[in-house]
Scaffold this motif. Structure first.
Motif, mmCIF file in Angstrom:
data_model
loop_
_atom_site.group_PDB
_atom_site.id
_atom_site.type_symbol
_atom_site.label_atom_id
_atom_site.label_comp_id
_atom_site.label_asym_id
_atom_site.label_seq_id
_atom_site.Cartn_x
_atom_site.Cartn_y
_atom_site.Cartn_z
ATOM 1 N N TYR A 496 18.183 35.569 -25.235
ATOM 2 C CA TYR A 496 17.750 36.859 -25.749
ATOM 3 C C TYR A 496 18.933 37.748 -26.129
ATOM 4 O O TYR A 496 18.946 38.942 -25.835
ATOM 5 N N TRP A 499 18.808 41.584 -27.297
ATOM 6 C CA TRP A 499 17.725 42.355 -26.677
ATOM 7 C C TRP A 499 17.997 42.619 -25.200
ATOM 8 O O TRP A 499 18.199 43.755 -24.800
ATOM 9 N N GLU A 525 12.876 30.083 -26.886
ATOM 10 C CA GLU A 525 12.556 31.508 -27.044
ATOM 11 C C GLU A 525 13.786 32.264 -27.539
ATOM 12 O O GLU A 525 14.912 31.978 -27.131
ATOM 13 N N GLY A 527 14.089 36.665 -29.293
ATOM 14 C CA GLY A 527 13.310 37.726 -29.915
ATOM 15 C C GLY A 527 13.622 39.089 -29.345
ATOM 16 O O GLY A 527 14.522 39.270 -28.522
ATOM 17 N N GLY A 528 12.864 40.065 -29.788
ATOM 18 C CA GLY A 528 12.992 41.442 -29.336
ATOM 19 C C GLY A 528 11.758 42.221 -29.739
ATOM 20 O O GLY A 528 11.031 41.834 -30.659
ATOM 21 N N ASP A 529 11.518 43.332 -29.046
ATOM 22 C CA ASP A 529 10.298 44.110 -29.269
ATOM 23 C C ASP A 529 10.408 45.028 -30.480
ATOM 24 O O ASP A 529 11.479 45.586 -30.758
ATOM 25 N N GLN A 547 14.195 44.683 -34.982
ATOM 26 C CA GLN A 547 13.706 43.307 -34.820
ATOM 27 C C GLN A 547 14.075 42.455 -36.034
ATOM 28 O O GLN A 547 14.463 41.287 -35.896
ATOM 29 N N TRP A 570 9.985 33.892 -29.720
ATOM 30 C CA TRP A 570 8.992 34.591 -28.914
ATOM 31 C C TRP A 570 8.628 35.889 -29.618
ATOM 32 O O TRP A 570 9.428 36.780 -29.639
ATOM 33 N N ASP A 574 1.794 40.162 -30.708
ATOM 34 C CA ASP A 574 1.844 41.008 -29.516
ATOM 35 C C ASP A 574 0.752 40.574 -28.537
ATOM 36 O O ASP A 574 -0.355 40.198 -28.948
ATOM 37 N N GLN A 586 5.206 50.349 -25.710
ATOM 38 C CA GLN A 586 4.559 49.145 -25.192
ATOM 39 C C GLN A 586 3.093 49.358 -24.861
ATOM 40 O O GLN A 586 2.233 48.630 -25.340
ATOM 41 N N ASN A 590 3.446 43.377 -24.583
ATOM 42 C CA ASN A 590 4.743 42.844 -24.956
ATOM 43 C C ASN A 590 4.778 42.857 -26.481
ATOM 44 O O ASN A 590 3.954 42.208 -27.135
ATOM 45 N N LYS A 592 6.998 41.784 -28.681
ATOM 46 C CA LYS A 592 7.891 40.859 -29.375
ATOM 47 C C LYS A 592 7.184 40.066 -30.470
ATOM 48 O O LYS A 592 7.800 39.232 -31.135
#
Length: 622
Positions: A496, A499, A525, A527-529, A547, A570, A574, A586, A590, A592
């Motif tokens: 990650y 992130w 995996e 990713g980021g939100d 993102q 990932w 959502d 959020q 989640n 991401k």
């Protein structure tokens, strides 16, 4: 009888003695019927009356002793008791018939506001009419109940099952009422416990209840209970498999395998245990692949039974850094996903939800999906067969398990065995994953390597993997040397950068990789939100632009890995997660996902889509 069934039989006998000889012994869970939904079934989906029971009054008396282990076996809610005309002599403090109802399949969290965060026991009850036929057997089948389920038919206990994502099945032929009026009661308990699988701490919503189809399947007295029809390991010109009969007349029976389109007919005789193995030349098959997801109509028949399936045939193996599908090197262009439709609350409820998720994956340019972090619906595997998507299937050995508890290991192995049983005839399934992000220790290595060995003993035609641990050093090197990697076919890691560590997206290309194993690398995996619709610059967390930049820089960084042969970022969409509590960004999700909880594609979706277009040209010539 399998080792697992033997253990369950012994456990049932022990409980029987401990319960001072309750009226009827528990049933050992039957070996799962292969392709059970394809049988003649009586659906029990729909409205089930329910009772919320946080104190478990319907299971224990005031001395905390289980009713179903008493001498009479009576007193619990599973009796579905009704008051007589002399009501003054009876005290019955529950009534299913006047209780509210929940829809099955479906979790309880999404159906009642007061149950959103509920963890504990809920009792379900359903009445049904089934007139047993002579010469037939009947099997009560639950697709999944989260997490611990106690199942009763007509007031008598059938058994107990642990595991929120694998089927439960009992032969109820001798427990049905001759008149046809029957009722089933289920105690479902989704309480999290540290010794269970998954453990107490997860990053997804703990949906409780009966989340997949429920039905009664009808079979002959002696029937085809299990089979495998696939290409032999590493051989594109030969089918290999087995068929298993169950019943008193299972020995010395002739079973016919028929694949008319491929001009294949083979007859085999069962042994004393009702089993027969076969190998069949098959040199003119159209092999299954994401580009050509060919499925053949396959029939297995005896003098009294017949089962039909649609099966694809392909080989999967590794050679050095390459993953070979039907002998050709591929790049697995994937995405991770949960068993959840983001557009409606709760677990995915049926084929429509599942087809929508896989259609999104296809639109993204995927030829591969990671079904995380637990066994998904059997229907999902069949849809992946049909739609041409490779599948990574996984068991919920997640984060920190009770590594030294033998019961925890046996639970994990049971769930792995059931996952492999459900998916062994699905051409789409190419990877069995034994766990995710499990921290290094000697007990963990013993636990996980034993699972890897178990998976190979059950299915040597697919790849074995897990999301491994990595560590970073101050010189910006990401080291992958998890000793579990020795036991696996793929080197799969979750990382990650950008992130959880590594600074801003623009800074992550400074990292290089030191990977111990000369095996194909798949990034399970990254990713980021991002909150859909929130726009800012590329350095502002939670924005779509952040993102988007993260995906752009991740692709640059990961492309430097010489053995890179696949990825499942990932995550597709959502999903709800109790841990995710930021009140602005959020709100219990989640974020991401590349697709929002309202179905909106975020900017990063198009970054990955374009990268996958380029890879498709390189590997598939498209």
């Amino acid at each position: 009888m399998t080792f697992r069934t033997s253990l369950q039989t012994l456990a049932a006998a022990f409980l029987l003695l401990a319960g001072s000889f309750a009226t009827q012994p528990l049933l050992a869970q039957s070996t799962l019927i292969q392709n059970a939904p394809g049988r003649r079934v009586l659906s029990l989906n729909g409205r089930w009356n329910y009772i919320i029971d946080p104190y478990e009054n319907g299971f224990y008396d005031y001395r905390r002793e289980a009713f179903d282990q008493s001498k009479s076996g009576k007193g619990g809610y599973y009796d579905n008791a009704k008051p007589s005309t002399k009501q003054e002599t009876e005290l019955i403090e529950y009534d299913f018939d006047h209780a509210d109802a929940l829809q099955v399949p479906g979790d309880w969290n999404s159906q009642r506001p007061e149950l959103l965060y509920y963890e504990g026991t809920i009792w379900y009850k359903k009445s049904f009419n089934l007139q047993p036929k002579a010469g037939k057997r009947y099997h009560l089948y639950f697709g999944a109940i989260n997490y611990e389920a106690h199942v009763y038919l007509n007031g008598k206990k059938l058994g107990m099952h642990k595991g929120g994502f694998t089927p439960i099945q009992y032969d109820i032929t001798d427990r049905l009422n001759p008149g046809g009026d029957n009722f089933v009661v289920v105690k479902a308990d989704n309480t999290r416990r540290p010794e269970e699988v998954p453990t107490i701490n997860t990053d997804w919503w703990n949906y409780g209840g009966m989340t997949r189809d429920v039905f009664v399947a009808e079979t002959p007295q002696t029937f085809i209970s299990d089979y495998k029809v696939q290409l032999a390991k590493g051989n594109m010109g030969q089918l290999a498999g087995f068929v298993q009969l169950t019943g008193e007349a299972k020995a010395n029976q002739t079973v016919t395998l028929s694949i008319p389109e491929a001009k294949i007919t083979q007859q085999v005789k069962t042994d004393g245990e009702g089993r027969a193995s076969f190998t069949v030349p098959a040199r003119k098959l159209t092999l299954w692949s994401p580009q050509t997801p060919k499925l053949y109509a396959v029939t297995l028949s005896t003098g009294t039974d017949q089962v039909q399936d649609r099966i694809g045939f392909r080989t999967i193996e590794t050679r050095g850094a390459d993953i070979l599908l039907n002998g050709k090197s591929i790049f697995m262009r994937g995405i991770s996903m949960h068993d959840e439709n983001p557009l409606i609350p709760g677990r995915a409820r049926g084929e429509g939800d599942l087809r929508m998720l896989l259609t999104w994956a296809k639109e993204l340019g995927c030829n591969y999906v990671r079904l995380a972090h637990y066994p998904h619906n059997e229907t999902m595997l069949k849809l992946a067969d049909e739609m041409g998507l490779l599948v990574w299937g996984e068991v919920p050995v997640y984060w920190t398990i009770a590594w030294q508890n033998p019961a925890t290991y046996q639970n994990a192995e049971n769930q792995l065995s059931d996952l492999i049983s459900l998916g062994k005839n699905r051409a789409s399934v190419v990877v069995w994953s034994i766990g995710n992000e499990t921290p290094l220790s000697e007990p963990r290595l013993k636990f996980m390597s034993s699972l890897a060995q178990k998976a190979r003993s059950l299915d040597d035609t697919r790849l074995i993997s897990a999301a491994l641990e990595l560590h970073r050093t101050p010189d910006n090197v990401i080291h992958v040397d998890d000793p579990l990697g020795e036991f696996l076919d793929l080197t799969s890691i979750n990382e990650y950068a950008g992130w959880y560590w590594g600074g801003k997206p623009s800074e992550i290309t400074k990292y290089t990789f030191d990977i111990k194993y000369n095996k194909p690398v798949t990034i399970s995996e990254f990713g980021g939100d991002a909150l859909a619709g929130y726009h800012a610059d590329a350095d502002t967390r939670w924005s779509e632009e952040y993102q988007e930049a993260l995906y752009q820089q991740q692709i640059k960084m990961l492309s430097t890995i010489k053995n890179l042969r696949g990825m499942t970022p990932w995550i597709l969409a959502d999903f709800r997660a109790t841990r995710r509590q930021h009140p602005v960004y959020q709100q219990g999700f989640n974020r991401k996902g590349l697709i929002s909880s309202t179905g909106v594609k975020k900017k990063a979706f198009y970054v990955l889509q374009e990268y996958y277009r380029q890879l498709a040209k390189q590997y598939d010539g498209k």
